[in-house]
Design an enzyme around this catalytic site. Structure first.
Site, PDB file in Angstrom:
ATOM      1  N   GLN A  52       0.804  -1.227   0.000  1.00 24.15           N
ATOM      2  CA  GLN A  52       0.000   0.000   0.000  1.00 24.15           C
ATOM      3  C   GLN A  52       0.839   1.280   0.000  1.00 24.15           C
ATOM      4  OE1 GLN A  52      -2.407  -0.876   3.455  1.00 24.15           O
ATOM      5  NE2 GLN A  52      -4.025  -1.806   2.204  1.00 24.15           N
ATOM      6  N   ASP A  63      -9.475   2.192  -9.494  1.00 22.71           N
ATOM      7  CA  ASP A  63      -8.390   1.343  -9.962  1.00 22.71           C
ATOM      8  C   ASP A  63      -7.335   1.186  -8.874  1.00 22.71           C
ATOM      9  OD1 ASP A  63      -6.826   0.109 -12.286  1.00 22.71           O
ATOM     10  OD2 ASP A  63      -5.436   1.679 -11.598  1.00 22.71           O
ATOM     11  N   GLU A 118     -11.294  -1.971  -7.087  1.00 25.31           N
ATOM     12  CA  GLU A 118     -10.481  -3.068  -7.585  1.00 25.31           C
ATOM     13  C   GLU A 118      -9.534  -3.547  -6.490  1.00 25.31           C
ATOM     14  OE1 GLU A 118      -7.283  -4.212 -11.090  1.00 25.31           O
ATOM     15  OE2 GLU A 118      -7.244  -2.242 -10.138  1.00 25.31           O
TER      16      GLU A 118
END
Length: 534
Positions: free
Chosen positions: A125, A164, A190
């Site tokens: 992340q 996205d 997503e």
């Protein structure tokens, strides 16, 4: 997209259309599909068109009852290039007027490694995805810029966003961005599932719906095996998102390009009828919010869509073999899905192999034959007595007073019917005429397959055949489908040129291929033309 909303998506009952990222992006001159996933700036100067075209598309879709979702790329900017489709100059960490180097997590920069997915959720992340400049979504300034871009799109009429690479943005950061959005746009994220990975789809369901990637993998597994097992299909199969939060799909722009031998591979348009049947099942089975994918054909997985003038995408032509236009093949099933909403599965049947059938309450019934041979039997449909159009193909199904119907399901085909789907309409054919002196009765028998709402006509150079004007063509009857018939009084002893045409639900006309057909009528009596559509 504007035309397709009006002509196809709206009439079919599709709820929304998701469009590709509309922002200005790094330009690879049309050579690849993925350059649009590298934003250069938040302006509507993309390879798909400008702001005026974008707004006109939204207005047209809304007028047809279709919502518009945008694929929003907000995790990162570019990883290469220096010039955009809109003529903007930039570098990887510097986007004049928008972002500077301190708006990225690049001190020090790190790139996500394959092993990070299971071992280190922080790196997934906070590091760069395939070396794309990773935005610091923990920054208030960055959050404001992202939210400002999405709010601008909402102001133009956008109804929702596919986020996205949401898996690479911490849920707290996404929640903070969501809190800055105006209105209540629909969000679907997503988040690709991986077994045993540190970042899971379940961490994001509190923000919006989440894409269910396991669904497509299971569809490939079953439809290249035996579909009888689908009787119990659901979350217990290892699906990663609960039904009420899942966005399901057989494939998307990423998964259609996966190596077919890999566990994360899915079916795609190259699988032909097998792919179509998997989509029929998705739209008939009650799990999640289904999404049908239309793209373009390719042999090189990197290749971009048809384009011209430096990579600007050309208008879609569903007849030239370069665009899949698969949503058109699923138009009838979109209506089925809408008609059976809220009902449960009942009346299950399978042949212990590759034929299944089931009802959706008393609203719809579907049979899917993934096998190599035709199947004819009496099915329990659960539907009221009546005749229903087959929205998964051609023809109709007549249900008796006991809810049963004798149905033939051809190999690699499906039959789907629902309440509100009436019998296949048959145009009123020209009645058999009384033959006058100097004229003969010419019968036209054309073997032509059609889809729901499409009808066959004959047109030619004689006034009685419309003088080549499709608006005045003679309607053929589908009573003996797939053979369409009509009888027309024509002048005796004359050479007649003619063709068959199909009139489509959107009002367009499909002509059979050249050359023109021709024959000479006899001096008296009758003549019959028996043809096959070409």
């Amino acid at each position: 997209m504007a035309r397709e909303c009006v002509d196809v998506l709206g009439p079919a009952g599709y709820g929304a259309v998701q469009v590709s990222p509309p922002h200005d992006s790094m330009s690879k001159g049309g050579s690849v599909w993925w350059d649009v996933y590298q934003p250069a700036r938040y302006t509507l100067t993309s390879k798909f068109g400008d702001e005026n075209a974008f707004k006109n598309m939204i207005d047209a879709c809304h007028g047809a009852g279709v919502k518009v979702h945008v694929d929003a790329v907000v995790n990162h900017m570019t990883g290469q290039g220096s010039t955009s489709y809109g003529g903007y100059s930039f570098s990887k960490y510097n986007y004049p007027g928008l972002y500077s180097s301190w708006d990225f997590r690049n001190s020090p920069s790190c790139v996500i490694d394959d092993e990070d997915y299971k071992k280190n959720g922080w790196r997934v992340q906070n590091c760069e995805l395939v070396s794309l400049a990773d935005l610091d979504t923990g920054s208030g300034y960055v959050r404001d810029r992202i939210a400002g871009w999405l709010n601008r799109l909402t102001a133009l009429g956008v109804d929702g966003f596919r986020i996205d690479a949401a898996k690479h943005i911490h849920p707290d950061d996404l929640a903070a961005i969501k809190a800055k959005l105006t209105g209540s746009p629909y969000l679907h994220l997503e988040v690709i599932y991986g077994e045993g990975e540190a970042v899971q789809p379940s961490q994001y369901t509190g923000i919006g719906d989440v894409h269910e990637f396991v669904f497509g993998r299971k569809m490939k597994e079953q439809f290249t095996g035996q579909i009888k097992w689908l009787r119990t299909f659901g979350e217990s199969w290892g699906l990663s998102v609960p039904a009420d939060r899942a966005v399901t799909f057989v494939d998307n722009h990423d998964t259609e390009r996966k190596d077919a031998s890999k566990n994360d591979a899915t079916l795609n348009y190259k699988y032909g009828d097998t792919y179509k049947l998997a989509n029929v099942f998705m739209l008939a089975w009650p799990y999640g919010t289904p999404r049908v994918y239309s793209g373009f054909t390719w042999s090189d997985k990197e290749a971009g869509p048809p384009s011209a003038n430096g990579g600007f995408v050309t208008d879609t032509d569903c007849g030239n073999g370069r665009w899949t236009c698969f949503h058109r093949q699923m138009a009838g099933m979109a209506g089925f899905h809408k008609a059976v909403a809220g009902t449960s599965v009942a009346d299950w049947y399978d042949n212990d192999d590759n034929v299944i059938a089931f009802s959706r309450g008393n609203k719809g019934w579907v049979a899917i034959n993934n096998g190599s041979g035709s199947v004819t039997r009496t099915f329990t449909t659960g539907l009221p007595a009546g005749t229903y159009a087959n929205v998964a193909g051609s023809g109709s199904v007549t249900v008796g007073s006991g809810g049963t119907a004798s149905v033939t399901v051809p190999a690699k085909s499906a039959v789907a019917v629902h309440v509100g789907g009436g019998p296949t309409p048959t145009p009123t054919a020209t009645p058999s005429p009384t033959v006058s002196p100097g004229r003969v009765a010419a019968s036209f028998n054309a073997n032509a397959t059609t889809y729901w709402g499409q009808n066959v006509f004959v047109v030619g150079d004689a006034a009685e055949l419309g003088s080549w004007n499709p608006a005045n063509a003679v309607a053929l009857s589908a009573a003996d489908y797939p053979v369409w018939k009509a009888t027309v009084n024509l002048p005796a002893g004359r050479t007649i040129s003619y063709k068959y045409i199909k009139k489509n639900p959107d009002g367009s006309v499909t002509w059979e291929s050249d050359p023109d057909r021709s024959f000479t009528t006899p001096a008296t009596g009758t003549v019959t033309r028996t043809d096959t559509w070409r």
